[in-house]
Design a protein around this motif. Structure first.
Motif, PDB file in Angstrom:
ATOM      1  N   ARG A  43     -18.648 -34.681  25.136  1.00 58.71           N
ATOM      2  CA  ARG A  43     -18.550 -34.288  23.721  1.00 58.71           C
ATOM      3  C   ARG A  43     -18.315 -32.784  23.596  1.00 58.71           C
ATOM      4  N   ASP A  44     -19.010 -31.988  24.420  1.00 58.32           N
ATOM      5  CA  ASP A  44     -18.799 -30.533  24.405  1.00 58.32           C
ATOM      6  C   ASP A  44     -17.379 -30.184  24.851  1.00 58.32           C
TER       7      ASP A  44
ATOM      8  N   THR B 187     -14.773 -32.050  24.551  1.00 62.59           N
ATOM      9  CA  THR B 187     -13.893 -32.429  23.446  1.00 62.59           C
ATOM     10  C   THR B 187     -13.816 -31.320  22.409  1.00 62.59           C
ATOM     11  N   ASP B 188     -14.957 -30.792  22.015  1.00 61.32           N
ATOM     12  CA  ASP B 188     -14.972 -29.707  21.023  1.00 61.32           C
ATOM     13  C   ASP B 188     -14.180 -28.507  21.519  1.00 61.32           C
ATOM     14  N   THR B 189     -14.362 -28.132  22.785  1.00 63.50           N
ATOM     15  CA  THR B 189     -13.646 -26.994  23.352  1.00 63.50           C
ATOM     16  C   THR B 189     -12.148 -27.258  23.405  1.00 63.50           C
TER      17      THR B 189
ATOM     18  N   GLU C 283     -10.697 -27.031  19.844  1.00 60.31           N
ATOM     19  CA  GLU C 283     -10.655 -25.635  19.392  1.00 60.31           C
ATOM     20  C   GLU C 283      -9.549 -24.862  20.095  1.00 60.31           C
TER      21      GLU C 283
ATOM     22  N   ARG D   3      -9.739 -36.021  20.889  1.00 61.64           N
ATOM     23  CA  ARG D   3     -10.540 -36.835  19.970  1.00 61.64           C
ATOM     24  C   ARG D   3     -10.969 -38.141  20.631  1.00 61.64           C
TER      25      ARG D   3
END
Length: 139
Positions: free
Chosen positions: A17-18, A20-22, A25, A74
């Motif tokens: 999940r981390d 994915t966020d990176t 961004e 995503r």
């Protein structure tokens, strides 16, 4: 994760999940800083192949690099939310599995065939632009 090691399993899910966020961004930030038409064309034109898992089966589609990168990130995040039992269930019939497991199938189906080669191509375009920029400094 080792069978029965819930802490390790949850740690891997959080890492994905981390990640994915990176990825989301960074992909968005790079898109916003496009500096040449060659890079912009690669990001915007829907010339890249991908297979999309639908409940009725696989759908072959064309996407832009911008969409491919965002959609891949995503789906990795979604795959990380699949229930633990789904990882050990051998059923991958798209009509019988959750969206999260379909996203696991998407990663397996597309990572080597489409995603990595297109990210390599993006890097090659950037490298070419850097070489061209360097030539300006030597002339």
């Amino acid at each position: 994760a080792q069978l029965g090691n819930e802490g390790q399993y949850l740690g891997i899910k959080q890492y994905l999940r981390d990640l994915t966020d990176t990825m989301l961004e960074d992909h968005y930030r790079i898109f916003e800083q496009i500096s040449t038409s060659a890079i912009e064309k690669f990001y915007e034109e829907p010339n890249l192949e991908v297979n999309l898992p639908r409940p009725t089966g696989w759908e072959h589609a064309m996407q832009s690099f911008r969409h491919l990168g965002s959609d891949f990130a995503r789906r990795v995040g979604s795959a990380a939310t699949a229930q633990r039992w789904e990882h050990t269930d051998s059923n991958f019939k798209l009509s019988e599995i959750s969206q999260e497991k379909r996203d696991i199938a998407y990663v397996f189906e597309n990572m080597i065939r489409y995603v990595l080669p297109n990210f390599d191509e993006a890097v090659a375009i950037y490298e070419h632009q850097m070489i061209e920029f360097g030539r300006l400094a030597t002339t």
